[in-house]
Design an enzyme around this catalytic site. Structure first.
Site, PDB file in Angstrom:
ATOM      1  N   HIS A  20      36.676 -38.942  27.984  1.00  0.00           N
ATOM      2  CA  HIS A  20      36.830 -37.859  26.973  1.00  0.00           C
ATOM      3  C   HIS A  20      36.241 -38.424  25.661  1.00  0.00           C
ATOM      4  O   HIS A  20      36.734 -39.297  24.963  1.00  0.00           O
ATOM      5  CB  HIS A  20      38.306 -37.624  26.693  1.00  0.00           C
ATOM      6  CG  HIS A  20      38.567 -36.319  25.745  1.00  0.00           C
ATOM      7  ND1 HIS A  20      38.715 -35.076  26.408  1.00  0.00           N
ATOM      8  CD2 HIS A  20      38.354 -35.969  24.429  1.00  0.00           C
ATOM      9  CE1 HIS A  20      38.637 -33.898  25.377  1.00  0.00           C
ATOM     10  NE2 HIS A  20      38.729 -34.562  24.247  1.00  0.00           N
ATOM     11  N   ASP A  22      34.475 -36.439  21.926  1.00  0.00           N
ATOM     12  CA  ASP A  22      34.460 -34.998  21.481  1.00  0.00           C
ATOM     13  C   ASP A  22      33.257 -34.856  20.606  1.00  0.00           C
ATOM     14  O   ASP A  22      33.224 -34.194  19.624  1.00  0.00           O
ATOM     15  CB  ASP A  22      35.453 -34.659  20.511  1.00  0.00           C
ATOM     16  CG  ASP A  22      36.855 -34.135  21.312  1.00  0.00           C
ATOM     17  OD1 ASP A  22      36.563 -33.090  22.104  1.00  0.00           O
ATOM     18  OD2 ASP A  22      37.899 -34.769  21.303  1.00  0.00           O
ATOM     19  N   HIS A 150      45.443 -27.306  25.497  1.00  0.00           N
ATOM     20  CA  HIS A 150      45.308 -28.154  24.249  1.00  0.00           C
ATOM     21  C   HIS A 150      46.668 -28.283  23.512  1.00  0.00           C
ATOM     22  O   HIS A 150      47.896 -28.307  24.302  1.00  0.00           O
ATOM     23  CB  HIS A 150      44.139 -27.620  23.341  1.00  0.00           C
ATOM     24  CG  HIS A 150      43.780 -28.762  22.421  1.00  0.00           C
ATOM     25  ND1 HIS A 150      43.947 -28.627  21.081  1.00  0.00           N
ATOM     26  CD2 HIS A 150      43.344 -30.133  22.516  1.00  0.00           C
ATOM     27  CE1 HIS A 150      43.449 -29.489  20.479  1.00  0.00           C
ATOM     28  NE2 HIS A 150      43.055 -30.572  21.484  1.00  0.00           N
ATOM     29  N   HIS A 191      47.667 -33.483  27.181  1.00  0.00           N
ATOM     30  CA  HIS A 191      48.036 -32.519  26.477  1.00  0.00           C
ATOM     31  C   HIS A 191      48.999 -31.615  27.036  1.00  0.00           C
ATOM     32  O   HIS A 191      49.830 -30.767  26.387  1.00  0.00           O
ATOM     33  CB  HIS A 191      47.052 -31.704  25.906  1.00  0.00           C
ATOM     34  CG  HIS A 191      46.074 -32.056  24.834  1.00  0.00           C
ATOM     35  ND1 HIS A 191      46.391 -32.322  23.485  1.00  0.00           N
ATOM     36  CD2 HIS A 191      44.565 -32.767  25.020  1.00  0.00           C
ATOM     37  CE1 HIS A 191      45.356 -32.863  22.784  1.00  0.00           C
ATOM     38  NE2 HIS A 191      44.477 -33.010  23.535  1.00  0.00           N
ATOM     39  N   HIS A 212      42.784 -38.530  28.783  1.00  0.00           N
ATOM     40  CA  HIS A 212      42.939 -39.268  27.603  1.00  0.00           C
ATOM     41  C   HIS A 212      44.392 -39.331  27.115  1.00  0.00           C
ATOM     42  O   HIS A 212      44.815 -38.680  26.343  1.00  0.00           O
ATOM     43  CB  HIS A 212      41.858 -39.006  26.453  1.00  0.00           C
ATOM     44  CG  HIS A 212      41.993 -37.463  26.123  1.00  0.00           C
ATOM     45  ND1 HIS A 212      42.210 -36.382  26.753  1.00  0.00           N
ATOM     46  CD2 HIS A 212      42.318 -37.006  24.576  1.00  0.00           C
ATOM     47  CE1 HIS A 212      42.226 -35.191  26.038  1.00  0.00           C
ATOM     48  NE2 HIS A 212      42.426 -35.559  24.736  1.00  0.00           N
ATOM     49  N   ASP A 320      38.654 -40.976  23.530  1.00  0.00           N
ATOM     50  CA  ASP A 320      39.160 -39.741  22.478  1.00  0.00           C
ATOM     51  C   ASP A 320      38.013 -39.918  21.295  1.00  0.00           C
ATOM     52  O   ASP A 320      38.447 -39.404  20.138  1.00  0.00           O
ATOM     53  CB  ASP A 320      40.406 -39.540  22.330  1.00  0.00           C
ATOM     54  CG  ASP A 320      40.643 -38.078  21.624  1.00  0.00           C
ATOM     55  OD1 ASP A 320      39.719 -37.216  21.813  1.00  0.00           O
ATOM     56  OD2 ASP A 320      41.723 -37.828  21.213  1.00  0.00           O
TER      57      ASP A 320
END
Length: 392
Positions: A20, A22, A150, A191, A212, A320
């Site tokens: 992961h 972003d 999420h 999540h 993650h 992350d």
């Protein structure tokens, strides 16, 4: 040879598959996808955790680029498509370094070529707007995992950080999982609420991932994975990819982060914002209230525990980066992975075990999902169920 040198040598053969990153969202937030303004072929350390030089220095061989969009956006589906387009633009701009990857075989081909296999993961079931056809369209565009939620619930699944709504997965949520299995899209349980984790493990025919997430027993945060869920991974075949986010790995950081998030909202920012303006607010708060600092050792403590509970065949890494304002000392950006591998070597982890952690487990789990998909597609067609028909 030092431990860090030994780590780099290992990563040259078995590079990191990171679950992961972003970067696409950071590019949207900072420069609205102006890839000239944030050219990752140049040093971006003033703005981002990620650029090509640091990916190479970190021994990254495959990256799941998150095509995350915020759950409160009124146009989540087109925004997700913009994120996918951003990844495609990155791949087109940097073909010598980044290789598009859709399969486990593609990942191995990239490793053989010395390029970074680039996959995509959608972060949050809001990205399909309760539509199985949209789910299939995202798979056709290259998305190879979807995180079921999420930070907020969706109509068919409970999030770890929202009030329980359906008690885990609804009937439509279970159908989403089955349709992901049929497509070959990995079910990502980062999540989600622990009830959702358990329901998904009951519903799935394929291995799951946590792209993650760390250990709840080591740091009691709802974003982490309880031991009873980790214990189910061997039977499922799935992989939990430890994350580096301080507020998920260091107990002392949990309360500090709650106060920092309240401060962000008080200044008119989303608590996850990482724009330059938002970071000024973060830094000012940190000057007044020094934050507890996680380290490489903090993350290694999670991996030690997760190996004890789930076994070495069910671990991976999901940093992350560019999705968090703060990182642990020694894992400041994507160049830091050798420091973690060195720490694990010093703790007695064997090179075969580390090869599983960095590369082999993540490649295996995607290949297993592909095998399940072939079998399911031979036996049934796509589902056209709706949330109204299954959940009322």
């Amino acid at each position: 040879m030092t431990s860090v040198e030994a780590a780099r040598e290992l990563l040259a053969e078995f590079p990191v598959v990171d679950g992961h990153n972003d970067l696409p969202w950071a590019l949207r937030e900072q420069v609205r996808y102006d890839l000239d303004a944030r050219d990752i072929a140049t040093d971006q350390s003033a703005h981002l955790h990620t650029d090509l030089r640091r990916l190479r220095a970190g021994g990254v061989g495959a990256q799941y680029w998150s095509v995350y969009v915020r759950a409160d956006l009124p146009d989540a589906v087109p925004a997700t498509l913009e994120q996918i387009d951003c990844v495609r633009q990155l791949l087109a701009r940097h073909p010598r370094d980044l290789r598009p990857a859709l399969t486990a075989a593609d990942m191995e081909a990239a490793r053989a070529e010395g390029r970074i296999a680039s996959l995509m993961g959608a972060e949050g079931g809001h990205s399909i707007a309760n539509s199985l056809a949209t789910l299939r369209a995202l798979y056709a565009l290259g998305v190879r995992y979807m995180t079921l939620t999420h930070n907020d619930n969706v109509a068919w699944a409970d999030s770890a950080t929202d009030k329980p709504c359906v008690g885990g997965l609804s009937a439509f949520g279970r159908e989403v999982v089955r349709e992901m299995n049929r497509e070959g899209m990995l079910v990502d349980l980062s999540h989600v609420a622990a009830t959702t984790m358990r329901d998904a493990l009951d519903a799935t025919f394929a291995p799951v991932i946590f792209s993650h997430s760390s250990s709840r027993a080591v740091c009691d945060h709802p974003r982490n994975v309880p031991d009873d869920v980790l214990e189910r991974l061997p039977a499922n075949g799935g992989v939990a990819m430890v994350t580096f986010v301080p507020k998920f790995v260091l107990q002392a950081a949990v309360d500090w982060t709650a106060a920092a998030d309240d401060n962000m909202r008080a200044h008119g920012f989303h608590h996850l914002a990482t724009t330059p303006e938002a970071m000024k607010v973060h830094r000012a708060f940190e000057e007044r209230h020094p934050r507890p600092v996680a380290t490489v050792s903090t993350v290694a403590d999670h991996l030690d525990h997760m190996r004890e509970v789930a076994g070495i065949d069910h671990l991976g890494i999901g940093g992350d980066y560019d999705g968090t304002a703060f990182t642990p000392d020694g894992l400041n950006d994507v160049s830091g992975y050798p420091n973690l591998i060195a720490e694990l070597l010093d703790r007695g982890w064997s090179k075969p075990d580390l090869a599983k952690l960095t590369w082999q487990n993540a490649v295996r789990v995607l290949g297993a999902a592909e095998d399940v998909a072939r079998d399911l597609q031979a036996r049934r067609g796509p589902s056209n169920a709706t949330i109204e028909s299954l959940d009322g």
